[in-house]
Design a protein around this motif. Structure first.
Motif, PDB file in Angstrom:
ATOM      1  N   TYR A 115      30.788  62.199 -66.746  1.00 21.19           N
ATOM      2  CA  TYR A 115      31.479  61.010 -66.271  1.00 21.19           C
ATOM      3  C   TYR A 115      31.713  61.117 -64.766  1.00 21.19           C
ATOM      4  CZ  TYR A 115      32.547  60.553 -71.227  1.00 21.19           C
ATOM      5  OH  TYR A 115      32.445  60.450 -72.593  1.00 21.19           O
ATOM      6  N   ILE A 116      31.634  59.996 -64.070  1.00 23.92           N
ATOM      7  CA  ILE A 116      31.992  59.900 -62.663  1.00 23.92           C
ATOM      8  C   ILE A 116      32.947  58.718 -62.536  1.00 23.92           C
ATOM      9  CG2 ILE A 116      31.210  59.460 -60.307  1.00 23.92           C
ATOM     10  CD1 ILE A 116      28.512  60.593 -61.030  1.00 23.92           C
ATOM     11  N   ALA A 117      34.053  58.924 -61.811  1.00 25.69           N
ATOM     12  CA  ALA A 117      35.028  57.851 -61.621  1.00 25.69           C
ATOM     13  C   ALA A 117      35.649  57.965 -60.238  1.00 25.69           C
ATOM     14  CB  ALA A 117      36.127  57.937 -62.674  1.00 25.69           C
ATOM     15  N   VAL A 118      36.131  56.858 -59.727  1.00 27.51           N
ATOM     16  CA  VAL A 118      36.935  56.867 -58.517  1.00 27.51           C
ATOM     17  C   VAL A 118      38.285  57.445 -58.917  1.00 27.51           C
ATOM     18  CG1 VAL A 118      38.050  55.420 -56.777  1.00 27.51           C
ATOM     19  CG2 VAL A 118      35.734  54.879 -57.545  1.00 27.51           C
ATOM     20  N   ALA A 119      38.786  58.381 -58.146  1.00 29.00           N
ATOM     21  CA  ALA A 119      40.064  59.013 -58.464  1.00 29.00           C
ATOM     22  C   ALA A 119      41.146  57.948 -58.613  1.00 29.00           C
ATOM     23  CB  ALA A 119      40.447  60.013 -57.385  1.00 29.00           C
TER      24      ALA A 119
ATOM     25  N   MET B 115      41.230  58.052 -70.412  1.00 25.21           N
ATOM     26  CA  MET B 115      40.291  58.260 -71.506  1.00 25.21           C
ATOM     27  C   MET B 115      40.569  59.629 -72.118  1.00 25.21           C
ATOM     28  SD  MET B 115      36.745  56.644 -70.132  1.00 25.21           S
ATOM     29  CE  MET B 115      36.313  55.875 -71.673  1.00 25.21           C
ATOM     30  N   HIS B 116      40.616  59.665 -73.413  1.00 27.43           N
ATOM     31  CA  HIS B 116      40.927  60.898 -74.113  1.00 27.43           C
ATOM     32  C   HIS B 116      39.667  61.708 -74.353  1.00 27.43           C
ATOM     33  CE1 HIS B 116      44.991  59.552 -74.725  1.00 27.43           C
ATOM     34  NE2 HIS B 116      44.531  58.389 -75.176  1.00 27.43           N
ATOM     35  N   GLY B 117      39.810  63.016 -74.380  1.00 33.16           N
ATOM     36  CA  GLY B 117      38.694  63.896 -74.680  1.00 33.16           C
ATOM     37  C   GLY B 117      37.812  64.218 -73.493  1.00 33.16           C
ATOM     38  N   ILE B 118      38.173  63.753 -72.302  1.00 30.86           N
ATOM     39  CA  ILE B 118      37.394  64.045 -71.095  1.00 30.86           C
ATOM     40  C   ILE B 118      38.166  65.063 -70.273  1.00 30.86           C
ATOM     41  CG2 ILE B 118      36.393  63.140 -68.969  1.00 30.86           C
ATOM     42  CD1 ILE B 118      36.254  60.404 -70.354  1.00 30.86           C
ATOM     43  N   THR B 119      37.468  66.109 -69.867  1.00 28.25           N
ATOM     44  CA  THR B 119      38.051  67.098 -68.978  1.00 28.25           C
ATOM     45  C   THR B 119      37.627  66.752 -67.564  1.00 28.25           C
ATOM     46  OG1 THR B 119      37.915  68.776 -70.714  1.00 28.25           O
ATOM     47  CG2 THR B 119      38.194  69.559 -68.446  1.00 28.25           C
ATOM     48  N   TRP B 120      38.589  66.329 -66.729  1.00 30.96           N
ATOM     49  CA  TRP B 120      38.302  65.901 -65.367  1.00 30.96           C
ATOM     50  C   TRP B 120      38.474  67.066 -64.402  1.00 30.96           C
ATOM     51  CZ3 TRP B 120      36.023  61.411 -64.623  1.00 30.96           C
ATOM     52  CH2 TRP B 120      36.210  60.386 -65.548  1.00 30.96           C
ATOM     53  N   GLU B 121      37.552  67.178 -63.442  1.00 33.55           N
ATOM     54  CA  GLU B 121      37.687  68.147 -62.369  1.00 33.55           C
ATOM     55  C   GLU B 121      38.626  67.581 -61.308  1.00 33.55           C
ATOM     56  OE1 GLU B 121      33.892  69.286 -60.819  1.00 33.55           O
ATOM     57  OE2 GLU B 121      33.115  69.837 -62.781  1.00 33.55           O
ATOM     58  N   ASP B 122      39.040  68.422 -60.378  1.00 26.95           N
ATOM     59  CA  ASP B 122      39.855  67.950 -59.262  1.00 26.95           C
ATOM     60  C   ASP B 122      39.053  66.928 -58.466  1.00 26.95           C
ATOM     61  OD1 ASP B 122      41.969  69.624 -59.921  1.00 26.95           O
ATOM     62  OD2 ASP B 122      41.245  71.247 -58.634  1.00 26.95           O
ATOM     63  N   PRO B 123      39.728  65.966 -57.848  1.00 19.16           N
ATOM     64  CA  PRO B 123      39.015  64.951 -57.056  1.00 19.16           C
ATOM     65  C   PRO B 123      38.239  65.568 -55.897  1.00 19.16           C
ATOM     66  CG  PRO B 123      41.289  64.281 -57.429  1.00 19.16           C
ATOM     67  CD  PRO B 123      41.163  65.696 -57.896  1.00 19.16           C
ATOM     68  N   PHE B 124      37.085  65.000 -55.626  1.00 21.49           N
ATOM     69  CA  PHE B 124      36.289  65.344 -54.451  1.00 21.49           C
ATOM     70  C   PHE B 124      36.447  64.188 -53.480  1.00 21.49           C
ATOM     71  CE2 PHE B 124      32.389  64.607 -52.058  1.00 21.49           C
ATOM     72  CZ  PHE B 124      32.317  65.790 -51.342  1.00 21.49           C
ATOM     73  N   CYS B 125      36.993  64.469 -52.315  1.00 21.56           N
ATOM     74  CA  CYS B 125      37.242  63.422 -51.325  1.00 21.56           C
ATOM     75  C   CYS B 125      36.369  63.646 -50.103  1.00 21.56           C
ATOM     76  CB  CYS B 125      38.703  63.402 -50.931  1.00 21.56           C
ATOM     77  SG  CYS B 125      39.797  63.035 -52.322  1.00 21.56           S
ATOM     78  N   ALA B 126      35.513  62.675 -49.812  1.00 15.33           N
ATOM     79  CA  ALA B 126      34.665  62.718 -48.629  1.00 15.33           C
ATOM     80  C   ALA B 126      35.454  62.129 -47.465  1.00 15.33           C
ATOM     81  CB  ALA B 126      33.385  61.936 -48.880  1.00 15.33           C
ATOM     82  N   GLU B 127      34.781  61.861 -46.372  1.00 14.48           N
ATOM     83  CA  GLU B 127      35.450  61.236 -45.236  1.00 14.48           C
ATOM     84  C   GLU B 127      35.971  59.861 -45.648  1.00 14.48           C
ATOM     85  OE1 GLU B 127      33.097  61.175 -41.693  1.00 14.48           O
ATOM     86  OE2 GLU B 127      32.361  63.195 -42.040  1.00 14.48           O
TER      87      GLU B 127
ATOM     88  N   CYS C 147      37.367  59.034 -52.923  1.00 16.69           N
ATOM     89  CA  CYS C 147      37.649  60.201 -53.750  1.00 16.69           C
ATOM     90  C   CYS C 147      37.091  59.962 -55.148  1.00 16.69           C
ATOM     91  CB  CYS C 147      39.144  60.468 -53.839  1.00 16.69           C
ATOM     92  SG  CYS C 147      39.883  60.951 -52.272  1.00 16.69           S
ATOM     93  N   PHE C 148      36.263  60.880 -55.595  1.00 12.01           N
ATOM     94  CA  PHE C 148      35.620  60.760 -56.890  1.00 12.01           C
ATOM     95  C   PHE C 148      35.999  61.930 -57.767  1.00 12.01           C
ATOM     96  CE2 PHE C 148      33.109  58.489 -53.830  1.00 12.01           C
ATOM     97  CZ  PHE C 148      32.796  57.313 -54.478  1.00 12.01           C
ATOM     98  N   ARG C 149      35.933  61.721 -59.079  1.00  5.06           N
ATOM     99  CA  ARG C 149      36.176  62.788 -60.046  1.00  5.06           C
ATOM    100  C   ARG C 149      34.995  62.870 -60.990  1.00  5.06           C
ATOM    101  NH1 ARG C 149      41.989  63.078 -62.526  1.00  5.06           N
ATOM    102  NH2 ARG C 149      41.396  65.249 -62.591  1.00  5.06           N
ATOM    103  N   LEU C 150      34.659  64.084 -61.370  1.00  6.64           N
ATOM    104  CA  LEU C 150      33.623  64.345 -62.359  1.00  6.64           C
ATOM    105  C   LEU C 150      34.298  64.862 -63.615  1.00  6.64           C
ATOM    106  CD1 LEU C 150      31.065  66.226 -60.095  1.00  6.64           C
ATOM    107  CD2 LEU C 150      31.094  63.800 -60.674  1.00  6.64           C
ATOM    108  N   GLY C 151      33.773  64.457 -64.765  1.00  2.00           N
ATOM    109  CA  GLY C 151      34.339  64.901 -66.024  1.00  2.00           C
ATOM    110  C   GLY C 151      33.265  65.148 -67.056  1.00  2.00           C
ATOM    111  N   THR C 152      33.631  65.864 -68.095  1.00  6.88           N
ATOM    112  CA  THR C 152      32.722  66.131 -69.215  1.00  6.88           C
ATOM    113  C   THR C 152      33.506  65.978 -70.522  1.00  6.88           C
ATOM    114  OG1 THR C 152      33.209  68.500 -69.102  1.00  6.88           O
ATOM    115  CG2 THR C 152      31.261  67.745 -67.912  1.00  6.88           C
ATOM    116  N   ASP C 153      32.754  65.761 -71.607  1.00  9.64           N
ATOM    117  CA  ASP C 153      33.386  65.743 -72.922  1.00  9.64           C
ATOM    118  C   ASP C 153      32.679  66.720 -73.844  1.00  9.64           C
ATOM    119  OD1 ASP C 153      31.081  64.493 -73.956  1.00  9.64           O
ATOM    120  OD2 ASP C 153      32.010  62.520 -74.063  1.00  9.64           O
TER     121      ASP C 153
END
Length: 63
Positions: A29-33, A1-13, A17-23
């Motif tokens: 935004y929240i997505a599975v890495a 997706m264009h225009g979204i700045t994604w953070e590094d993945p957060f991986c739990a046990e 692994c999830f990523r948070l993003g903003t536009d």
């Protein structure tokens, strides 16, 4: 997706692994890495509340 700045993945046990993003429009935004094209979109405040509730143990079953 264009225009979204994604953070590094957060991986739990395990393999969750999830990523948070903003536009530029104030959306969050929240997505599975690796699957950012199938993300959940909402206002930044709504996603902050969701993340706070998960961290507080109120919604741990969602993840």
């Amino acid at each position: 997706m264009h225009g979204i700045t994604w953070e590094d993945p957060f991986c739990a046990e395990g393999n969750s692994c999830f990523r948070l993003g903003t536009d530029a429009n104030g959306n969050g935004y929240i997505a599975v890495a690796g699957h950012e094209d199938a993300c959940v979109k909402d206002s930044l405040e709504a996603l902050r509340v969701l993340i706070r509730d998960i961290k507080a143990g109120k919604a741990d079953h969602l993840l």
